[in-house]
Design a protein around this motif. Structure first.
Motif, PDB file in Angstrom:
ATOM      1  N   THR A 153      32.448   3.757  21.308  1.00 55.27           N
ATOM      2  CA  THR A 153      31.159   4.352  20.945  1.00 55.27           C
ATOM      3  C   THR A 153      30.015   3.750  21.742  1.00 55.27           C
ATOM      4  O   THR A 153      29.007   4.398  21.968  1.00 55.27           O
ATOM      5  CB  THR A 153      30.898   4.139  19.448  1.00 55.27           C
ATOM      6  OG1 THR A 153      30.925   2.744  19.169  1.00 55.27           O
ATOM      7  CG2 THR A 153      31.968   4.841  18.613  1.00 55.27           C
TER       8      THR A 153
ATOM      9  N   TYR B 133      30.038   2.568  24.921  1.00 56.52           N
ATOM     10  CA  TYR B 133      30.088   2.720  26.368  1.00 56.52           C
ATOM     11  C   TYR B 133      30.375   4.170  26.730  1.00 56.52           C
ATOM     12  O   TYR B 133      30.968   4.926  25.967  1.00 56.52           O
ATOM     13  CB  TYR B 133      31.157   1.780  26.949  1.00 56.52           C
ATOM     14  CG  TYR B 133      31.002   0.352  26.474  1.00 56.52           C
ATOM     15  CD1 TYR B 133      30.013  -0.456  26.996  1.00 56.52           C
ATOM     16  CD2 TYR B 133      31.835  -0.171  25.491  1.00 56.52           C
ATOM     17  CE1 TYR B 133      29.844  -1.764  26.543  1.00 56.52           C
ATOM     18  CE2 TYR B 133      31.676  -1.472  25.033  1.00 56.52           C
ATOM     19  CZ  TYR B 133      30.679  -2.261  25.560  1.00 56.52           C
ATOM     20  OH  TYR B 133      30.515  -3.541  25.113  1.00 56.52           O
ATOM     21  N   ASN B 134      29.961   4.561  27.935  1.00 56.34           N
ATOM     22  CA  ASN B 134      30.134   5.946  28.371  1.00 56.34           C
ATOM     23  C   ASN B 134      31.586   6.277  28.680  1.00 56.34           C
ATOM     24  O   ASN B 134      32.021   7.411  28.504  1.00 56.34           O
ATOM     25  CB  ASN B 134      29.271   6.216  29.607  1.00 56.34           C
ATOM     26  CG  ASN B 134      27.786   6.112  29.289  1.00 56.34           C
ATOM     27  OD1 ASN B 134      27.364   6.503  28.204  1.00 56.34           O
ATOM     28  ND2 ASN B 134      27.000   5.577  30.220  1.00 56.34           N
ATOM     29  N   ASN B 135      32.341   5.298  29.159  1.00 54.15           N
ATOM     30  CA  ASN B 135      33.747   5.541  29.485  1.00 54.15           C
ATOM     31  C   ASN B 135      34.509   4.221  29.450  1.00 54.15           C
ATOM     32  O   ASN B 135      33.924   3.159  29.246  1.00 54.15           O
ATOM     33  CB  ASN B 135      33.866   6.215  30.861  1.00 54.15           C
ATOM     34  CG  ASN B 135      33.090   5.447  31.933  1.00 54.15           C
ATOM     35  OD1 ASN B 135      33.283   4.243  32.102  1.00 54.15           O
ATOM     36  ND2 ASN B 135      32.186   6.143  32.639  1.00 54.15           N
ATOM     37  N   GLU B 136      35.826   4.311  29.667  1.00 56.50           N
ATOM     38  CA  GLU B 136      36.675   3.121  29.588  1.00 56.50           C
ATOM     39  C   GLU B 136      36.372   2.120  30.700  1.00 56.50           C
ATOM     40  O   GLU B 136      36.500   0.919  30.501  1.00 56.50           O
ATOM     41  CB  GLU B 136      38.154   3.526  29.647  1.00 56.50           C
ATOM     42  CG  GLU B 136      38.735   3.795  28.284  1.00 56.50           C
ATOM     43  CD  GLU B 136      40.238   4.043  28.334  1.00 56.50           C
ATOM     44  OE1 GLU B 136      40.860   3.710  29.352  1.00 56.50           O
ATOM     45  OE2 GLU B 136      40.759   4.580  27.366  1.00 56.50           O
ATOM     46  N   ILE B 137      35.982   2.639  31.866  1.00 51.67           N
ATOM     47  CA  ILE B 137      35.671   1.725  32.975  1.00 51.67           C
ATOM     48  C   ILE B 137      34.489   0.833  32.607  1.00 51.67           C
ATOM     49  O   ILE B 137      34.521  -0.390  32.827  1.00 51.67           O
ATOM     50  CB  ILE B 137      35.385   2.527  34.266  1.00 51.67           C
ATOM     51  CG1 ILE B 137      36.666   3.191  34.762  1.00 51.67           C
ATOM     52  CG2 ILE B 137      34.788   1.629  35.338  1.00 51.67           C
ATOM     53  CD1 ILE B 137      36.491   4.046  35.989  1.00 51.67           C
ATOM     54  N   GLU B 138      33.463   1.417  32.016  1.00 55.66           N
ATOM     55  CA  GLU B 138      32.317   0.621  31.550  1.00 55.66           C
ATOM     56  C   GLU B 138      32.754  -0.386  30.497  1.00 55.66           C
ATOM     57  O   GLU B 138      32.288  -1.529  30.478  1.00 55.66           O
ATOM     58  CB  GLU B 138      31.242   1.544  30.960  1.00 55.66           C
ATOM     59  CG  GLU B 138      30.192   1.980  31.954  1.00 55.66           C
ATOM     60  CD  GLU B 138      29.027   2.691  31.272  1.00 55.66           C
ATOM     61  OE1 GLU B 138      28.753   2.386  30.082  1.00 55.66           O
ATOM     62  OE2 GLU B 138      28.405   3.543  31.899  1.00 55.66           O
ATOM     63  N   ALA B 139      33.632   0.039  29.601  1.00 61.81           N
ATOM     64  CA  ALA B 139      34.090  -0.835  28.519  1.00 61.81           C
ATOM     65  C   ALA B 139      34.890  -2.012  29.064  1.00 61.81           C
ATOM     66  O   ALA B 139      34.712  -3.154  28.616  1.00 61.81           O
ATOM     67  CB  ALA B 139      34.927  -0.032  27.521  1.00 61.81           C
TER      68      ALA B 139
ATOM     69  N   LEU C 114      39.840  -0.879  22.650  1.00 62.12           N
ATOM     70  CA  LEU C 114      39.891  -0.644  24.088  1.00 62.12           C
ATOM     71  C   LEU C 114      41.236  -1.065  24.664  1.00 62.12           C
ATOM     72  O   LEU C 114      41.833  -0.329  25.463  1.00 62.12           O
ATOM     73  CB  LEU C 114      38.760  -1.416  24.780  1.00 62.12           C
ATOM     74  CG  LEU C 114      38.849  -1.523  26.311  1.00 62.12           C
ATOM     75  CD1 LEU C 114      38.662  -0.144  26.952  1.00 62.12           C
ATOM     76  CD2 LEU C 114      37.832  -2.516  26.844  1.00 62.12           C
TER      77      LEU C 114
ATOM     78  N   SER D 263      43.837   1.434  24.329  1.00 59.69           N
ATOM     79  CA  SER D 263      43.656   2.680  25.075  1.00 59.69           C
ATOM     80  C   SER D 263      43.828   2.519  26.590  1.00 59.69           C
ATOM     81  O   SER D 263      43.828   3.516  27.314  1.00 59.69           O
ATOM     82  CB  SER D 263      42.274   3.277  24.780  1.00 59.69           C
ATOM     83  OG  SER D 263      41.245   2.425  25.262  1.00 59.69           O
TER      84      SER D 263
ATOM     85  N   TYR E 163      41.498  -2.388  35.691  1.00 56.84           N
ATOM     86  CA  TYR E 163      41.460  -1.262  34.755  1.00 56.84           C
ATOM     87  C   TYR E 163      42.842  -0.852  34.250  1.00 56.84           C
ATOM     88  O   TYR E 163      42.943   0.004  33.370  1.00 56.84           O
ATOM     89  CB  TYR E 163      40.755  -0.070  35.407  1.00 56.84           C
ATOM     90  CG  TYR E 163      39.367  -0.422  35.875  1.00 56.84           C
ATOM     91  CD1 TYR E 163      38.382  -0.822  34.974  1.00 56.84           C
ATOM     92  CD2 TYR E 163      39.041  -0.406  37.232  1.00 56.84           C
ATOM     93  CE1 TYR E 163      37.115  -1.184  35.403  1.00 56.84           C
ATOM     94  CE2 TYR E 163      37.776  -0.755  37.679  1.00 56.84           C
ATOM     95  CZ  TYR E 163      36.817  -1.143  36.751  1.00 56.84           C
ATOM     96  OH  TYR E 163      35.561  -1.505  37.170  1.00 56.84           O
TER      97      TYR E 163
END
Length: 321
Positions: free
Chosen positions: A2, A4-10, A219, A222, A281
């Motif tokens: 919620t 972060y914009n995407n998993e890479i940011e997370a 995270l 996922s 990643y």
């Protein structure tokens, strides 16, 4: 995620948070970088950690410092032969209004240090291990949920075994990591003594909280894993089982019991987290190998021949890579 914009940011956020947490902890806990990494991987992977080391190596200080930096509440339970399950999980008492009330025990904390867990009888050990697995306790037929995140760091002394109750293999399997704590180097011990014998008081920053830890745990789940890494982890665990199709001659000769499927699950979760805190990643085979020793160490049982020849579990595991 919620926040972060995407998993890479997370993943980038987890990588940055790990570096800041590690640096903050190192102000107090000196020279135990690999131990700190294992503890943090356990927390972010929603696992538990068994720490084996002689007294005086800052095990309690480590856990208190981690709890402080992560802004989590912390309880320490000193395990003794007369400790009862109710001393850990709590008990019901009759209140002034003639109704029973549940009084929570010290297990109701985000981080629980189970100090010398092998010094208490199996019944009390089982009470804690049930809480570890179910993330809840049952008293008088009522289920009570433990706070989230919930992490147990149990310690054992490897040299004093008289009057102890060793954890059975089935209970050891509940721990994600078995981490060996060694003496510090000369330089590290010099810094420890210098920093702890003066008047300096360190105020550690609280870097993340329980909600962020929960997000990072989600995270890790996922993060994608390629088939070759998945197959490598499962094959590595399969190699530890004597007389199986994948077993090596060394395993057949020196191991009486190998690791179960939970080891494969922890290898993948640990590899995912190791990759993320390293800024990657997705995990590769090197990430599986980085966590394999601590995950497999307490799941392999040497036979008398390995003990007679002085062959360590660590060497057997490294030969499997």
């Amino acid at each position: 995620m919620t926040k972060y914009n995407n998993e890479i940011e997370a993943v980038d956020a987890l990588h940055q948070a790990y570096k800041e947490i590690r640096d903050e902890i190192s102000k107090v806990v000196i020279g135990q970088d690999e131990v700190v990494k294992s503890v943090l991987i356990s927390i972010f992977s929603n696992g538990h950690c068994l720490l084996v080391g002689v007294p005086g190596l800052a095990k309690t200080l480590l856990v208190q410092t981690v709890a402080n930096v992560l802004d989590l509440n912390f309880n320490r339970i000193q395990f003794t032969p007369d400790l009862m399950p109710s001393d850990i999980i709590g008990s019901e008492i009759l209140g002034e209004d003639r109704t029973f009330k549940f009084i929570r025990g010290p297990v109701f904390a985000n981080i629980v240090l189970a100090d010398e867990i092998n010094r208490t009888p199996p019944k009390t050990q089982a009470a804690l291990l049930e809480a570890m697995q179910e993330k809840s306790v049952t008293a008088a037929g009522q289920k009570h949920l433990l706070p989230r995140p919930f992490f147990v760091l149990a310690t054992q002394n490897p040299i004093e075994q008289e009057g102890t109750y060793p954890l059975p293999e089935a209970q050891l399997d509940r721990f994600m990591f078995n981490v060996l704590l060694d003496y510090p180097s000369f330089e590290d011990e010099l810094n420890i003594v210098r920093n702890t014998t003066g008047n300096t008081n360190l105020n550690l920053r609280k870097l993340i909280d329980a909600n962020q830890i929960h997000e990072f745990q989600q995270l890790i789940r996922s993060i994608p894993v390629t088939d070759n890494v998945l197959e490598y982890a499962v094959r590595l665990v399969g190699k530890t089982r004597p007389n199986s199709a994948l077993a090596t001659p060394e395993i057949n000769n020196f191991i009486s019991w190998g690791a179960g499927p939970r080891a494969s699950q922890f290898l993948i979760l640990g590899a995912k987290c190791h990759a993320a805190i390293s800024g990657k990643y997705a995990p590769d085979i090197s990430d599986v190998q980085a966590v394999a020793e601590a995950i497999l160490r307490h799941r392999l049982v040497r036979n008398y021949r390995a003990e007679a020849e002085g062959l360590s579990i660590e060497k057997i595991i490294r030969n499997l890579f």
